[in-house]
Design an enzyme around this catalytic site. Structure first.
Site, PDB file in Angstrom:
ATOM      1  N   ALA A 185       0.817  -1.210   0.000  1.00  0.00           N
ATOM      2  CA  ALA A 185       0.000   0.000   0.000  1.00  0.00           C
ATOM      3  C   ALA A 185       0.858   1.272   0.000  1.00  0.00           C
ATOM      4  O   ALA A 185       0.588   2.215  -0.737  1.00  0.00           O
ATOM      5  CB  ALA A 185      -0.917  -0.017   1.224  1.00  0.00           C
ATOM      6  N   GLU A 252     -17.776   6.324  -3.844  1.00  0.00           N
ATOM      7  CA  GLU A 252     -18.131   5.495  -4.998  1.00  0.00           C
ATOM      8  C   GLU A 252     -19.216   4.486  -4.617  1.00  0.00           C
ATOM      9  O   GLU A 252     -20.177   4.264  -5.348  1.00  0.00           O
ATOM     10  CB  GLU A 252     -16.866   4.769  -5.504  1.00  0.00           C
ATOM     11  CG  GLU A 252     -17.132   3.781  -6.613  1.00  0.00           C
ATOM     12  CD  GLU A 252     -15.855   3.311  -7.326  1.00  0.00           C
ATOM     13  OE1 GLU A 252     -14.787   3.927  -7.131  1.00  0.00           O
ATOM     14  OE2 GLU A 252     -15.945   2.333  -8.088  1.00  0.00           O
ATOM     15  N   ARG A 278     -51.226  -5.455 -19.673  1.00  0.00           N
ATOM     16  CA  ARG A 278     -51.163  -6.774 -20.323  1.00  0.00           C
ATOM     17  C   ARG A 278     -52.246  -7.699 -19.756  1.00  0.00           C
ATOM     18  O   ARG A 278     -52.393  -7.815 -18.535  1.00  0.00           O
ATOM     19  CB  ARG A 278     -49.783  -7.386 -20.067  1.00  0.00           C
ATOM     20  CG  ARG A 278     -49.612  -8.795 -20.570  1.00  0.00           C
ATOM     21  CD  ARG A 278     -49.311  -8.829 -22.043  1.00  0.00           C
ATOM     22  NE  ARG A 278     -49.010 -10.168 -22.505  1.00  0.00           N
ATOM     23  CZ  ARG A 278     -48.778 -10.468 -23.775  1.00  0.00           C
ATOM     24  NH1 ARG A 278     -48.805  -9.514 -24.702  1.00  0.00           N
ATOM     25  NH2 ARG A 278     -48.500 -11.707 -24.126  1.00  0.00           N
ATOM     26  N   THR A 375     -16.521  -5.811  -4.521  1.00  0.00           N
ATOM     27  CA  THR A 375     -17.535  -6.866  -4.598  1.00  0.00           C
ATOM     28  C   THR A 375     -18.337  -6.950  -3.284  1.00  0.00           C
ATOM     29  O   THR A 375     -17.918  -6.409  -2.244  1.00  0.00           O
ATOM     30  CB  THR A 375     -16.874  -8.237  -4.828  1.00  0.00           C
ATOM     31  OG1 THR A 375     -16.051  -8.534  -3.695  1.00  0.00           O
ATOM     32  CG2 THR A 375     -16.018  -8.244  -6.088  1.00  0.00           C
TER      33      THR A 375
HETATM   34  C1  LIG Z   1     -18.555  -3.308 -16.033  1.00  0.00           C
HETATM   35  C2  LIG Z   1     -17.359  -3.084 -15.152  1.00  0.00           C
HETATM   36  C3  LIG Z   1     -16.839  -1.811 -15.036  1.00  0.00           C
HETATM   37  C4  LIG Z   1     -15.697  -1.597 -14.252  1.00  0.00           C
HETATM   38  N1  LIG Z   1     -15.138  -0.344 -14.215  1.00  0.00           N
HETATM   39  C5  LIG Z   1     -13.931  -0.192 -13.614  1.00  0.00           C
HETATM   40  C6  LIG Z   1     -13.229   1.044 -13.707  1.00  0.00           C
HETATM   41  O1  LIG Z   1     -13.704   2.022 -14.301  1.00  0.00           O
HETATM   42  N2  LIG Z   1     -12.006   1.126 -13.131  1.00  0.00           N
HETATM   43  C7  LIG Z   1     -11.432   0.075 -12.467  1.00  0.00           C
HETATM   44  O2  LIG Z   1     -10.331   0.216 -11.985  1.00  0.00           O
HETATM   45  N3  LIG Z   1     -12.093  -1.102 -12.343  1.00  0.00           N
HETATM   46  C8  LIG Z   1     -13.315  -1.261 -12.909  1.00  0.00           C
HETATM   47  N4  LIG Z   1     -13.966  -2.462 -12.820  1.00  0.00           N
HETATM   48  C9  LIG Z   1     -13.344  -3.560 -12.097  1.00  0.00           C
HETATM   49  C10 LIG Z   1     -14.030  -3.952 -10.805  1.00  0.00           C
HETATM   50  O3  LIG Z   1     -13.895  -2.962  -9.836  1.00  0.00           O
HETATM   51  C11 LIG Z   1     -13.445  -5.308 -10.383  1.00  0.00           C
HETATM   52  O4  LIG Z   1     -13.922  -6.261 -11.315  1.00  0.00           O
HETATM   53  C12 LIG Z   1     -13.803  -5.706  -8.968  1.00  0.00           C
HETATM   54  O5  LIG Z   1     -13.184  -4.864  -8.045  1.00  0.00           O
HETATM   55  C13 LIG Z   1     -13.411  -7.165  -8.651  1.00  0.00           C
HETATM   56  O6  LIG Z   1     -12.100  -7.415  -9.027  1.00  0.00           O
HETATM   57  P1  LIG Z   1     -11.773  -8.723  -9.922  1.00  0.00           P
HETATM   58  O7  LIG Z   1     -12.685  -8.689 -11.093  1.00  0.00           O
HETATM   59  O8  LIG Z   1     -10.316  -8.751 -10.191  1.00  0.00           O
HETATM   60  O9  LIG Z   1     -12.174  -9.944  -9.021  1.00  0.00           O
HETATM   61  P2  LIG Z   1     -11.259 -10.666  -7.895  1.00  0.00           P
HETATM   62  O10 LIG Z   1     -10.671  -9.651  -7.011  1.00  0.00           O
HETATM   63  O11 LIG Z   1     -10.350 -11.626  -8.579  1.00  0.00           O
HETATM   64  O12 LIG Z   1     -12.358 -11.466  -7.080  1.00  0.00           O
HETATM   65  C14 LIG Z   1     -12.908 -12.699  -7.556  1.00  0.00           C
HETATM   66  C15 LIG Z   1     -13.874 -13.207  -6.495  1.00  0.00           C
HETATM   67  O13 LIG Z   1     -13.154 -13.446  -5.283  1.00  0.00           O
HETATM   68  C16 LIG Z   1     -13.769 -12.756  -4.222  1.00  0.00           C
HETATM   69  N5  LIG Z   1     -12.796 -12.311  -3.247  1.00  0.00           N
HETATM   70  C17 LIG Z   1     -11.669 -11.593  -3.463  1.00  0.00           C
HETATM   71  N6  LIG Z   1     -11.061 -11.321  -2.285  1.00  0.00           N
HETATM   72  C18 LIG Z   1     -11.837 -11.882  -1.316  1.00  0.00           C
HETATM   73  C19 LIG Z   1     -11.751 -11.929   0.114  1.00  0.00           C
HETATM   74  N7  LIG Z   1     -10.762 -11.317   0.781  1.00  0.00           N
HETATM   75  N8  LIG Z   1     -12.727 -12.589   0.778  1.00  0.00           N
HETATM   76  C20 LIG Z   1     -13.731 -13.193   0.110  1.00  0.00           C
HETATM   77  N9  LIG Z   1     -13.865 -13.165  -1.224  1.00  0.00           N
HETATM   78  C21 LIG Z   1     -12.924 -12.517  -1.930  1.00  0.00           C
HETATM   79  C22 LIG Z   1     -14.469 -11.579  -4.875  1.00  0.00           C
HETATM   80  O14 LIG Z   1     -15.483 -11.057  -4.059  1.00  0.00           O
HETATM   81  C23 LIG Z   1     -14.986 -12.212  -6.151  1.00  0.00           C
HETATM   82  O15 LIG Z   1     -16.166 -12.891  -5.868  1.00  0.00           O
HETATM   83  C24 LIG Z   1     -15.129  -2.680 -13.555  1.00  0.00           C
HETATM   84  C25 LIG Z   1     -15.682  -3.953 -13.648  1.00  0.00           C
HETATM   85  C26 LIG Z   1     -16.775  -4.169 -14.445  1.00  0.00           C
HETATM   86  C27 LIG Z   1     -17.319  -5.569 -14.563  1.00  0.00           C
END
Ligand SMILES: Cc1cc2nc3c(=O)[nH]c(=O)nc-3n(C[C@H](O)[C@H](O)[C@H](O)COP(=O)(O)OP(=O)(O)OC[C@H]3O[C@@H](n4cnc5c(N)ncnc54)[C@H](O)[C@@H]3O)c2cc1C
Length: 387
Positions: A185, A252, A278, A375
């Site tokens: 961080a 956010e 409907r 998430t």
């Molecule tokens: C349509 C869309 C728009 C987006 N826009 C942006 C944007 O503008 N800018 C940007 O930076 N990002 C953006 N994102 C990304 C989004 O914020 C991430 O997809 C999200 O934060 C999850 O990260 P990941 O997809 O890598 O999933 P991962 O982090 O790989 O997670 C996968 C799974 O594991 C779970 N998990 C992870 N860690 C833990 C834990 N400690 N305990 C329990 N479960 C856990 C998660 O909840 C999830 O279910 C966007 C995503 C989408 C789909």
């Protein structure tokens, strides 16, 4: 005024918020709702939509008046977030630009940076995006691998980002990068790239085919020895990025929660309208007791989302930037909105599965609220720290 709950008034809602609600609803019904299918086909809103938003005063609602903003509180943004959902919008990247990324610049930018960027952010001449997520990491932001290495008066940025909203239109991109990769961080910084065609080493990757929100320009982005002036760092020293992210992520999450409240309300209103018109077995669908009871339950659940979200917004407006409260708003609102929209689809039968119907687009668009902005599992993690 809420169409589903005409007597409803959030504790933070003033007459100014109500006037804004009316103004935003009128603007969106003319400038956003009719274009949703076309925007979905072209995978982006028209570029001029951003300037229309700016001209209508909808990009600087809670930003300073001296840069052309309205100078309102967070409720101004919450109102427009709800109205976007009520207008059946699933294309606009407004929530990323105005209530989210603009505040990184307004809060951490130097006076020079603000003078340079804020007027065009508020007019819509510059579109904003934020690049946190990478192919290898999303939830765990400490693990980002994009690097920003100081090279004279510039940073040399290398890495790749994915799922970036406003990826096509963005002119200013807040990049989460490691200025000290040996640290987690504490080695993270936020750097603003001016992403015009002259920026060597910047590449917009493919537009991603999403389940919903087809009108959103969500893309991969690549940085190869991309030179960004060192003066574009946000904050007065390196290493503040993680703290800045944590501070802004509450905002956010509350905005996403407000969108979810609007989505639930919009879906229930659509379902009521449709079931009155409907007919099946010789009478309108709403005359069947099962449907009336289901709609009654959906209406009550929508009220529970609104009151929860508005409680958390009031808390934030009162000056409490508390991650657990914002996470509770997002957790509840996203989970309930996804469920409510799904159940509303059912009233439409096969039409509820056709993308030309707003309820089908809402169904496809809603799901991501449990994923982006943190998430639902991460929301539980944050809330659990307050137990
Ligand atoms: C349509 C869309 C728009 C987006 N826009 C942006 C944007 O503008 N800018 C940007 O930076 N990002 C953006 N994102 C990304 C989004 O914020 C991430 O997809 C999200 O934060 C999850 O990260 P990941 O997809 O890598 O999933 P991962 O982090 O790989 O997670 C996968 C799974 O594991 C779970 N998990 C992870 N860690 C833990 C834990 N400690 N305990 C329990 N479960 C856990 C998660 O909840 C999830 O279910 C966007 C995503 C989408 C789909």
């Amino acid at each position: 005024m809420s169409k589903l709950f005409p007597a409803y008034r959030a504790s933070w809602e003033t007459d100014q918020h109500r006037e804004l609600r009316k103004h935003a609803a009128e603007f969106l019904s003319k400038e956003a709702t009719p274009h949703q299918e076309r925007w979905a086909r072209q995978h982006q809103v028209d570029r001029e939509f951003w300037n229309k938003l700016g001209n209508a005063g909808l990009l600087g609602l809670d930003l300073p008046e001296r840069f052309g903003g309205t100078g309102g509180d967070f409720g101004y943004s919450a109102v427009v977030a709800e109205e976007l959902a009520l207008a059946h919008d699933s294309s606009s990247g407004w929530i990323v630009h105005s209530p989210i990324v603009a505040h990184y610049i307004n809060t951490y930018g130097t006076e020079e940076q603000k003078q340079r960027w804020m007027p065009s952010i508020i007019s819509g001449d510059a579109v904003l995006a934020i690049a946190m997520t990478e192919p290898g990491t999303g939830s765990d932001l400490q693990a980002v691998r994009t690097t920003a290495v100081r090279d004279g008066s510039h940073y040399l940025i290398n890495g790749s980002k994915t799922f970036i909203s406003n990826g096509t239109h963005c002119d200013l991109l807040v990049i989460v990068a490691k200025t000290d990769p040996s640290q987690g961080a504490a080695g993270t910084s936020l750097i603003v790239a001016e992403t015009d065609d002259r920026l060597v080493g910047f590449e917009r990757g493919r537009v991603l085919e999403k389940v919903g929100q087809h009108g959103q320009d969500t893309r991969e982005l690549f940085f190869t020895d991309m030179r960004v002036p060192a003066q574009n760092l946000l904050g007065d020293k390196e290493g503040l990025g993680f703290y800045q992210l944590m501070e802004q992520l509450a905002r956010e999450r509350l905005i996403i929660a407000a969108v979810c409240a609007g989505m639930a309300e919009a879906a229930v209103l659509e379902a009521i309208r449709y079931t009155k018109q409907r007919e099946a077995f010789g009478r309108p669908l709403i005359k069947f007791q099962h449907n009336r009871f289901e709609l009654a339950e959906l209406k009550a659940e929508t009220l529970s989302i609104k009151t929860t979200v508005d409680y958390c917004i009031q808390h934030y407006i009162d000056g409490n930037n508390d991650p657990a409260t914002a996470s509770m708003a997002k957790l509840i609102a996203a989970d309930k909105a996804v469920d409510i929209v799904d159940r509303c689809v059912q009233f439409f039968g096969g039409y509820g599965y056709m993308m030309e119907y707003p309820i089908a687009r809402a169904y496809a668009a809603a799901r991501v609220n449990k994923i982006y902005g943190g998430t639902s599992e991460i929301m539980k993690e944050i809330i659990s720290r307050s137990l």
